[in-house]
Design a protein around this motif. Structure first.
Motif, PDB file in Angstrom:
ATOM      1  N   THR A1277       0.811  -1.263  -0.089  1.00 45.47           N
ATOM      2  CA  THR A1277       0.070  -0.050  -0.168  1.00 45.47           C
ATOM      3  C   THR A1277       0.853   1.253   0.031  1.00 45.47           C
ATOM      4  O   THR A1277       0.530   2.288  -0.506  1.00 45.47           O
ATOM      5  CB  THR A1277      -0.820  -0.068   0.834  1.00 45.47           C
ATOM      6  N   PHE A1278       2.077   1.209   0.989  1.00 46.70           N
ATOM      7  CA  PHE A1278       2.990   2.465   0.634  1.00 46.70           C
ATOM      8  C   PHE A1278       3.427   2.464  -0.761  1.00 46.70           C
ATOM      9  O   PHE A1278       3.309   3.878  -1.061  1.00 46.70           O
ATOM     10  CB  PHE A1278       4.167   2.180   2.288  1.00 46.70           C
ATOM     11  N   PHE A1279       3.805   1.262  -1.270  1.00 50.44           N
ATOM     12  CA  PHE A1279       4.181   1.770  -2.522  1.00 50.44           C
ATOM     13  C   PHE A1279       3.051   2.180  -3.096  1.00 50.44           C
ATOM     14  O   PHE A1279       3.768   3.034  -4.658  1.00 50.44           O
ATOM     15  CB  PHE A1279       4.685   0.358  -3.684  1.00 50.44           C
ATOM     16  N   GLN A1280       2.063   2.076  -2.851  1.00 46.66           N
ATOM     17  CA  GLN A1280       0.720   2.393  -3.923  1.00 46.66           C
ATOM     18  C   GLN A1280       0.358   4.094  -3.473  1.00 46.66           C
ATOM     19  O   GLN A1280       0.447   5.405  -4.783  1.00 46.66           O
ATOM     20  CB  GLN A1280      -0.536   1.588  -3.893  1.00 46.66           C
ATOM     21  N   LEU A1281       1.355   4.356  -2.437  1.00 48.82           N
ATOM     22  CA  LEU A1281       1.605   5.775  -2.110  1.00 48.82           C
ATOM     23  C   LEU A1281       2.294   6.619  -3.087  1.00 48.82           C
ATOM     24  O   LEU A1281       1.869   7.495  -4.024  1.00 48.82           O
ATOM     25  CB  LEU A1281       1.850   6.070  -0.494  1.00 48.82           C
ATOM     26  N   LEU A1282       3.738   5.775  -3.286  1.00 50.08           N
ATOM     27  CA  LEU A1282       4.931   6.487  -4.493  1.00 50.08           C
ATOM     28  C   LEU A1282       4.045   6.830  -5.335  1.00 50.08           C
ATOM     29  O   LEU A1282       4.101   7.659  -6.314  1.00 50.08           O
ATOM     30  CB  LEU A1282       5.764   5.442  -3.899  1.00 50.08           C
ATOM     31  N   VAL A1283       3.519   5.529  -5.962  1.00 48.35           N
ATOM     32  CA  VAL A1283       2.630   5.939  -7.800  1.00 48.35           C
ATOM     33  C   VAL A1283       1.821   6.804  -7.722  1.00 48.35           C
ATOM     34  O   VAL A1283       1.864   7.831  -8.449  1.00 48.35           O
ATOM     35  CB  VAL A1283       2.293   4.804  -7.792  1.00 48.35           C
ATOM     36  N   THR A1284       0.537   6.758  -6.439  1.00 48.22           N
ATOM     37  CA  THR A1284       0.440   7.848  -5.905  1.00 48.22           C
ATOM     38  C   THR A1284       0.643   9.549  -6.227  1.00 48.22           C
ATOM     39  O   THR A1284       0.530  10.419  -7.200  1.00 48.22           O
ATOM     40  CB  THR A1284      -1.042   7.785  -4.649  1.00 48.22           C
ATOM     41  N   LEU A1285       1.372   9.883  -5.768  1.00 57.72           N
ATOM     42  CA  LEU A1285       2.485  10.819  -5.789  1.00 57.72           C
ATOM     43  C   LEU A1285       3.054  11.174  -6.808  1.00 57.72           C
ATOM     44  O   LEU A1285       2.719  12.714  -7.503  1.00 57.72           O
ATOM     45  CB  LEU A1285       3.421  10.802  -4.434  1.00 57.72           C
ATOM     46  N   PHE A1286       3.191  10.138  -7.500  1.00 54.13           N
ATOM     47  CA  PHE A1286       4.183  10.169  -9.443  1.00 54.13           C
ATOM     48  C   PHE A1286       2.757  10.665  -9.728  1.00 54.13           C
ATOM     49  O   PHE A1286       3.154  11.621 -11.652  1.00 54.13           O
ATOM     50  CB  PHE A1286       5.090   9.004  -9.367  1.00 54.13           C
ATOM     51  N   MET A1287       1.759  10.161  -9.713  1.00 54.67           N
ATOM     52  CA  MET A1287       0.460  10.294 -10.637  1.00 54.67           C
ATOM     53  C   MET A1287      -0.082  12.143 -10.464  1.00 54.67           C
ATOM     54  O   MET A1287      -0.292  12.387 -11.376  1.00 54.67           O
ATOM     55  CB  MET A1287      -0.897   9.405 -10.646  1.00 54.67           C
ATOM     56  N   GLU A1288       0.435  11.945  -9.313  1.00 49.08           N
ATOM     57  CA  GLU A1288      -0.283  13.734  -8.627  1.00 49.08           C
ATOM     58  C   GLU A1288       0.564  14.662  -9.308  1.00 49.08           C
ATOM     59  O   GLU A1288       0.762  15.887 -10.202  1.00 49.08           O
ATOM     60  CB  GLU A1288      -0.025  13.975  -6.980  1.00 49.08           C
ATOM     61  N   PHE A1289       2.531  14.657  -9.211  1.00 48.53           N
ATOM     62  CA  PHE A1289       3.567  15.519  -9.754  1.00 48.53           C
ATOM     63  C   PHE A1289       2.898  15.604 -11.880  1.00 48.53           C
ATOM     64  O   PHE A1289       3.318  16.395 -12.288  1.00 48.53           O
ATOM     65  CB  PHE A1289       4.127  14.471  -9.887  1.00 48.53           C
ATOM     66  N   PHE A1290       2.655  13.886 -11.923  1.00 47.45           N
ATOM     67  CA  PHE A1290       2.526  13.616 -13.303  1.00 47.45           C
ATOM     68  C   PHE A1290       1.710  14.813 -14.033  1.00 47.45           C
ATOM     69  O   PHE A1290       1.654  15.329 -15.110  1.00 47.45           O
ATOM     70  CB  PHE A1290       2.398  12.647 -13.744  1.00 47.45           C
ATOM     71  N   GLY A1291       0.604  14.694 -12.874  1.00 45.58           N
ATOM     72  CA  GLY A1291      -0.910  16.195 -13.415  1.00 45.58           C
ATOM     73  C   GLY A1291      -0.296  17.289 -13.195  1.00 45.58           C
ATOM     74  O   GLY A1291      -0.528  18.113 -14.219  1.00 45.58           O
ATOM     75  N   VAL A1292       0.481  17.649 -12.203  1.00 46.36           N
ATOM     76  CA  VAL A1292       1.188  19.204 -11.986  1.00 46.36           C
ATOM     77  C   VAL A1292       2.312  19.674 -13.249  1.00 46.36           C
ATOM     78  O   VAL A1292       1.996  20.339 -13.855  1.00 46.36           O
ATOM     79  CB  VAL A1292       1.688  19.310 -10.485  1.00 46.36           C
ATOM     80  N   SER A1293       3.091  18.764 -13.735  1.00 45.85           N
ATOM     81  CA  SER A1293       3.984  18.846 -14.562  1.00 45.85           C
ATOM     82  C   SER A1293       3.211  19.472 -16.226  1.00 45.85           C
ATOM     83  O   SER A1293       3.707  19.965 -16.839  1.00 45.85           O
ATOM     84  CB  SER A1293       5.114  17.766 -14.829  1.00 45.85           C
TER      85      SER A1293
END
Length: 1457
Positions: A1277-1293
């Motif tokens: 589940t914490f690995f999924q937090l990492l991917v969720t963070l990357f998705m958020e950064f992807f949206g921002v970038s």
């Protein structure tokens, strides 16, 4: 304003303007009046046969009557009155009386409104239940009730203005002039309370608002129009709703003739006939010039045919001669039509002042004079105030109310002269003028009460104006259907002429259809095509329905125009709702038809006419219904962020509960009702039923159990007796599944509901959302605006001490003589030291491209600016003043500039833009910064790095003091008024200590005293060595002599004069006098010289062009010689060997300052940041509620996939909000800091909020859904937090990347639907990897970042997850006789996966499709071992976006000027 590139916005191939093109032609207008009156007279002379005696004069009206004799007011009034009397038409004479009028606004005395921050907003959200409870308790418990504190902004005042009179309202900013005008115009909604008695021809304000709204109107300072309508269309619309009925027109005149005659008269009267077919325009759409747009606003208000007119600073941006022409036209209108006119003006000249019958002076909301204009100056002189030579009377009157500017007569002082607003008011009330005013007021009131002729005539005239069938009680001239008809025509024209929107919407819709059609190309009619067949309809329906989300901001952007036009009583607010829907149908119907046509036939849906048109009908009905749904939110909510938050309550539920992701019988029992109140569910059900009722599905391949695996031949190839079809609705032994059965078993849908339920309910929703819009806009209008309170940021300890010091200096200065504004000597002399360099320009020509070639806007302009001099740049409207300033300041990036621009005799270096300051008209600032912060930001980045922060801060405090912004140092910029923003713009530029200062109309929008303060301040700067060049409008004679030199241009960018001005403008007057233009002693030289060169209505003095006179003058030769001398002296100086740098400070320092500002901006933007957090939390929570605590069944496995798939919505949430903010913050031509710094700073600012949003989304996803049950466990589940963070950064970038490559806020959002659709369609979920077309699978699937997101998250969640089928999920088949289930199916299970629940039974074998989660994702081309690789490929996409954003910020500059 009116004089931008001649004007830049009217260059579209029009012929060269005539000499008086931009001026109000009073002579011609009055002639037109005369013509029109004769037409009316001719029309009223009807012979006994009912035929008009003459029709010749009708043609004269069309010609414009230019050959008519000069206008005779008496003759006109006589003929018009005769015509009206003969026709039985009553006059509308509405005198206005006000008695003890007082206005209060919310907020106690000294109360400050503070800007909300993200922290406060988040806290208040959690405290909402408590605050609501407390609010309810306080209402219920009388002891808890407390009076709301208010502040009086207009104290008790009284007066009367009779028909045919004009009143000029004067006062400093904050005096209450605008408030007075709005209340007189009966526009009362923005105030806490209004007391006193205002009457219109004896009619009370309440009755006036109810029955005669639109007869008293207010023309605001800002011009608001629909940009894509032409001037003629804008005015024709107004006239179509205000043309009187048959009883209000002379007999024989049709509506069309009346409209044409009045339109022609208005256009010619304000001399904008040449703009009739030009777009009105705005900052995005090229149209008429600023001055012309102002005149469109005036004519639109005149088209209301109201008789109480209030004009708020309607000459802003017009040069002196044009402003005078306008007021003269207003004088004619008032005299001719018997109107009652109130006007407030800034910087009114003496010629304008003398046209008024009454003048009112306000001071802090108190009436300190009301009486004849001719006596006002004498009255204040008698009080003890000293006049300055050549100071205009309006400037003198407002100056007497300004404690910093007024001067006392010799021997007088504050001790014996009334100075406070209260003392000045008391002095006036004791004066004979107050007694005369009270006497006139009481007499007029008595007359109105006893002799009601005017009132009755007014009521009769208004009643006669109404079209037949309109209620006498209605305040509208036209009935509701006519209003809708006129609005439909206008909205249709607006959409048809908005080519950009039309082309982009059709293009985008077609591209989206091609993407969907291409993704689901030619679906097979077998079991494998059943799921994707549903997917294509789901995707088509949702894409079409959610496209209407853009309706919300559109509704809000149109509010100011809606408010203005409903106040003008053009139409009921409800009419616009109906008209919007009707006018949109022709465009949307064609667009959706093309969209449906492409998808339907590319995807290979049931090919029949009935099938297609039913599908199209349901898709279009869904579009119209959702359009009404989002428009309802747009009407209901006060701002976009509130609407955005509210929409997120509904959108995820509409998608989730459409009945496709979760069949209705599988929905949680406490949430299934959402399906039945969801319009999308009925539209999708209709589309599915329409399709599947027409087709049968063949069961083969992957949907047969058991079947042969790779290399096996044990089982029959087709459907044998001991095999079953796993497709919903299949029957044993049957390899054909009817579409009806598939829908019934798989989704619980009945095809017989197609028309009897789904279509009827959709119609019901469509009507419901029309009704909600009508009710909301009629009874709960959200017009916005109105609040003019200044908002402050909370003081820090440092700021508190600095503010105290500023107030102390202010008090000391007030105690001294009221002389000049002092530039305080700083303890460090470098504080006010400027880099002394001369600037020269020679042979400057400027050409811009226009249709069919190019046009010259400047022609051989020469001049110079030396250190220590203040130079004015003047000319008529359209002479190219702003263009010239732009060219000299190197701010032009379109067109061709030729000639020599030299700084100290040398060509301009790359640091020229940094070392010069340019204060533009537009006042562009970062809205959430305070005044002090904005000036510090400029000082930190534009002053050399060697200067300490303490010195820079001290210099900023000094600038705050000299610009008199002490009380606003901590005020937030977006809440400042026009005048304060103007001073701030200058302060921000001065904070850089430039070697050259350019200012474009620094006094435009300021009152006379503020303008005087500003020019004196510039004079002080010049005296200390600053070189200054500025354009100026409407300067008083006092202002013009503060300048050292004048560059005067005439139309075509021709120089008329460049040289000294002198004390009392002696040099300027001498030059013109030598060439035959003698300035009278009582005339303002600035106005005279414009008239002399033919800028105004009066023809130029002399028979030669003043540009030719200049070229032959000794002053011209002298200027050329001086330029050569300056160049030779400058070249003799040693050259500074320091290589020039583009920026004053190094990269890392810029990044630190810019990032600090961005962080503060986001912290003070709770609507943006908290909305984003709220949306993340709410979507995650609602999805989790639908999939609460998932188990281990096959259906739960699919729900885990859907739950993870929702993560792909995160970029869509972020991008929609982030792109407009990025574009607003982009300062591409500022040269203050590197564009790299801008891009990186924006990204860093977003980082903490992105982390917060991602963590909240993740927490509300994984724990309620019960993630982490597989082999990866809690660590997964914490690995999924990492991917969720990357998705958020992807949206921002990605959002910032689109912002960087988009030229405007209109274009940026157009990328989003296309990108989101492509990314979510080809990631392998909506179209499973095996079903995807090989073409897409080979490249787009691999390139899709969402593929990596879902691969890493799905494999982590499902790896090792043990699957246990529910009883309903087993596939049941019978083995051949004599064999157990294991004997018959074990080879199949070994090859394909899954498990047998009863291997030893000999009948009813129960087979479960999966035994472990890996069996689900392995066929989808997903590997658990690749999860880290996939996660960091997603991160690599983020890095790629950031790099492209930074490069695009550097190389893509979209500021065209």
């Amino acid at each position: 304003m009116a004089d931008t590139p001649a004007d830049d916005r009217t260059l579209g191939g029009d012929k060269t303007p005539e000499p008086d093109l931009h001026h109000v032609d009073v002579a011609e207008a009055t002639a037109i009046f005369n013509n029109l009156s004769r037409v009316l007279s001719a029309r009223s002379r009807i012979d006994t046969n009912g035929k008009a005696v003459s029709s010749e004069n009708e043609k004269d009206v069309e010609k414009g009557g230019s050959e008519e004799a000069p206008f005779d007011l008496r003759e006109y009034l006589t003929t018009t009155n005769d015509a009206n009397q003969n026709a039985g038409i009553k006059h509308k004479h509405v005198g206005v009386t006000w008695e003890d009028l007082r206005v209060d606004v919310p907020g106690g005395s000294g109360y400050k409104f503070y800007i909300k921050t993200f922290g406060e907003d988040a806290l208040n959200f959690w405290l909402t239940p408590l605050t609501w409870s407390w609010s309810l308790a306080s209402r219920l418990i009388p002891a808890r009730k407390r009076n709301f504190e208010t502040t009086t902004i207009l104290h008790e005042s009284s007066g009367v203005l009779k028909p045919g009179e004009m009143c000029l309202v004067l006062g400093c900013p904050g005096a209450g002039c605008t408030t007075f005008l709005k209340v007189i115009a009966n526009d009362r909604n923005d105030y806490a309370s209004i007391s006193g008695d205002v009457r219109y021809a004896g009619i009370g304000a309440r009755e006036m608002a109810k029955y005669y709204k639109g007869e008293a109107v207010y023309n605001q300072e800002d011009d608001m129009h629909i940009a894509t309508l032409t001037v003629a269309q804008t005015l024709s619309f107004a006239l179509s709703l205000k043309t009187p009925g048959p009883n209000g027109r002379v007999p024989g005149m049709t509506r069309k003739e009346f409209q044409d005659a009045v339109l022609n008269m208005l256009l010619k009267m304000l001399n904008i006939s040449h703009t009739a077919n030009t777009y009105v325009g705005d900052e995005f759409v090229r149209g008429v010039s600023g001055g012309e747009r102002k005149r469109v606003s005036i004519t639109e208000m005149m088209a209301t045919r109201a008789h109480v007119l209030c004009f708020d600073n309607s000459t802003r941006g017009l040069d002196a001669s044009t402003a005078l022409d306008f007021i003269k036209a207003l004088r004619v209108m008032t005299d001719v039509l018997g109107q009652t006119t109130f006007v407030t003006l800034y910087q009114a000249g003496e010629g304008i002042y003398n046209l008024f019958d009454k003048v009112m002076v306000l001071d802090k909301g108190r009436q300190v004079y009301y009486g004849p204009p001719s006596d006002a100056r004498k009255y204040f002189e008698n009080l003890g105030f000293k006049p300055l030579p050549r100071q205009s009377t309006p400037d003198y009157l407002t100056g007497c109310t300004d404690p910093n500017e007024r001067q006392f007569a010799p021997g007088r002082s504050e001790l014996d002269v009334p100075c406070t607003p209260e003392d000045l008011e008391a002095a006036f009330l004791r004066s004979p003028y107050a007694r005369d005013m009270q006497d006139s007021l009481q007499k007029y009131k008595l007359q109105m009460e006893t002799d009601k002729a005017d009132q009755e005539a007014f009521r009769a005239a208004v009643a006669a104006d109404k079209k037949r069938g309109v209620s006498k009680k209605s305040p509208y001239t036209q009935g509701f259907l006519n209003q809708v008809r006129a609005l439909v025509v206008r909205q249709f024209q607006m959409r048809l002429q908005d080519r950009f929107q039309l082309i982009t919407s059709f293009t985008l819709s077609t591209v989206l259809a091609l993407v969907i059609g291409g993704a689901y190309f030619d679906l097979p009619r077998d079991a494998g095509g059943a799921f994707t067949r549903g997917s294509v309809m789901f995707a088509a329906m949702l894409t079409c329905a959610l496209d209407t989300f853009g309706e919300m901001p559109v509704q809000m952007l149109g509010r100011p125009i809606l408010k203005k036009q409903t106040n003008y009583s053009f139409y009921r607010p409800a009419a616009i709702v109906i008209a919007n829907t009707l006018a949109d149908i022709p465009f949307s119907a064609v667009r959706i038809f093309i969209y449906d046509l492409i998808i339907y036939f590319m995807a290979g849906l049931a090919r029949s006419a009935g099938g297609f048109f039913t599908f199209h009908l349901f898709t279009y009905m869904a579009f119209l219904t959702m359009q009404g749904f989002f428009r309802t939110f747009g009407v209901m909510c006060s701002n976009f962020d509130t609407a955005f938050r509210l929409a997120t309550f509904f959108i995820p539920n509409m998608i989730q509960y459409a009945g496709y992701m979760i069949p209705v019988f599988e929905m949680k029992r406490w949430l299934f009702w959402i399906f039945y109140i969801n319009p999308v569910s009925y539209a999708l059900s209709g589309a599915l039923e329409n399709e599947f009722m027409r087709i049968d599905l063949t069961c083969d391949g992957q949907d047969i159990v058991p079947r042969n695996g790779p290399g096996m031949t044990k089982y029959p190839e087709g459907l044998g007796p001991n095999q079953v079809c796993t497709l919903f609705g299949s029957e044993p032994g049957q390899d054909i599944v009817t579409g009806r059965n598939y829908l019934s078993v798989g989704y619980g849908l009945d095809v017989s509901d197609l028309w009897r339920r789904n279509f009827l309910v959709l119609c019901g929703f469509l009507i419901l959302f029309q009704i909600t819009q009508v009710l909301l806009i009629e009874y709960f209008p959200q017009f916005g605006g109105g609040g003019s309170a200044v908002i402050y940021a909370k003081e820090t300890a440092d700021n508190k001490a600095r503010n105290a010091a500023l107030q102390e200096h202010k008090a000391e200065r007030r105690g001294k003589s009221k002389g000049d504004v002092e530039v305080q000597e700083s303890s460090n002399e470098s504080s006010t030291r400027f880099e002394r360099k001369s600037f020269t320009w020679e042979r400057i020509n400027y050409h811009v491209p226009v249709a069919g070639g190019s046009r010259r806007l400047l022609h051989d302009v020469y001049g110079y600016v030396k250190p220590g001099t203040l130079t004015a740049l003047m000319g008529a409207s359209g002479a190219g003043k702003t263009t010239c300033l732009d060219v000299l300041a190197q701010r032009k990036n379109i067109g061709v500039v030729s000639g020599d621009l030299l700084l100290d005799g040398r060509p301009l270096g790359q640091d020229f833009a940094r070392k010069t300051a340019y204060a533009e008209q537009m006042d562009v600032h970062e809205g959430t910064a305070t005044v002090r912060e904005a000036m510090r930001f400029s000082a930190y980045l534009r002053q050399p790095i060697e200067i300490s922060i303490e010195e820079k801060n001290a210099y900023v405090e000094e600038m705050i003091e000299v610009l008199e912004l002490q009380d606003l140092a901590d005020a937030v910029i977006f809440s400042l008024g026009v005048e304060a923003r103007k001073r701030l713009t200058i302060g921000v530029e001065l904070a850089s200590k430039p070697s050259l200062l350019f200012l474009d109309e620094p006094t435009s929008g300021l009152d006379g005293q503020s303008a005087w303060n500003l020019i004196r301040f510039l004079r002080k700067l010049a005296d200390q060595g600053q070189a200054i060049l500025c354009t100026i409008h409407q300067p008083s004679s006092l202002l013009i002599q503060s300048f050292d030199k004048l560059l005067l241009l005439e139309r075509g960018g021709e120089t008329v004069y460049f040289g000294d001005i002198g004390v009392d403008s002696v040099h300027l007057r001498d030059y013109f006098a030598r060439h035959g233009a003698h300035c009278p002693p009582d005339v303002n030289p600035a106005e005279f010289m414009l008239d002399a060169i033919g800028a105004g209505l009066t023809p130029r003095i002399g028979d030669r062009d003043w540009a030719d006179i200049w070229l032959e003058s000794q002053e011209y030769a002298g200027a050329r010689a001086e330029i050569e001398r300056i160049k030779s002296e400058a070249l003799a100086k040693p050259v500074d060997e320091t290589p020039p740098s583009t920026y004053a400070t190094p990269f890392w320092y810029q990044l630190k300052v810019v990032t600090t500002r961005n962080n503060l901006m986001l912290w003070r933007s709770p609507d943006y940041v908290f909305s984003r957090l709220f949306v993340h939390a709410f979507i995650s929570l609602f999805i989790s509620l639908s999939f609460l605590q998932l188990g281990n069944s096959v259906r739960d496995l699919q729900y885990r996939v859907f739950g993870i798939f929702w993560v792909t919505i995160l970029p869509a949430i972020v991008m929609g909000q982030l792109e407009p903010m990025w574009i607003l913050n982009r300062k591409s031509s500022s040269r203050i800091y590197s564009p790299y710094v801008f891009a990186i700073g924006q990204l860093i600012g977003e980082f903490p909020y992105s982390v917060l949003c991602a963590v909240v989304y993740w927490a509300l996803m994984v724990y309620p859904m019960g993630f982490g049950s597989g082999s990866a466990g809690v660590g997964g589940t914490f690995f999924q937090l990492l991917v969720t963070l990357f998705m958020e950064f992807f949206g921002v970038s990605l959002g910032q990347l689109i912002g960087a490559i988009s030229p405007s806020m209109q274009i940026a959002p157009l990328f989003n639907p296309f990108l989101m659709l492509v990314l979510s369609t080809f990631c392998g979920v909506t179209i499973p990897f095996p079903s995807m077309e090989k073409f897409w699978r080979s490249w787009l699937y691999q390139l899709d970042p969402y593929t990596r997101t879902l691969s890493s998250m799905l494999s982590t969640e499902l790896h090792g997850l043990v699957i246990q089928c529910r009883s309903s999920e087993f596939t049941i088949f019978n083995p051949p006789s004599g064999q157990t289930c294991n004997d018959w199916a074990s080879d199949f299970v070994t090859a394909v996966g899954g498990y047998l629940d009863n291997p030893n039974d000999t009948s009813s074998c129960r087979y479960c499709q999966y035994s472990v989660g890996d069996e689900f994702f392995t066929p989808l081309n997903i590997q658990y071992s690749n999860r880290w690789r996939d996660a960091f490929i997603l991160f690599a996409f983020c890095v790629f976006n950031i790099i492209v954003t930074i490069i695009a910020s550097r190389f893509l500059r979209y500021a065209k000027r």
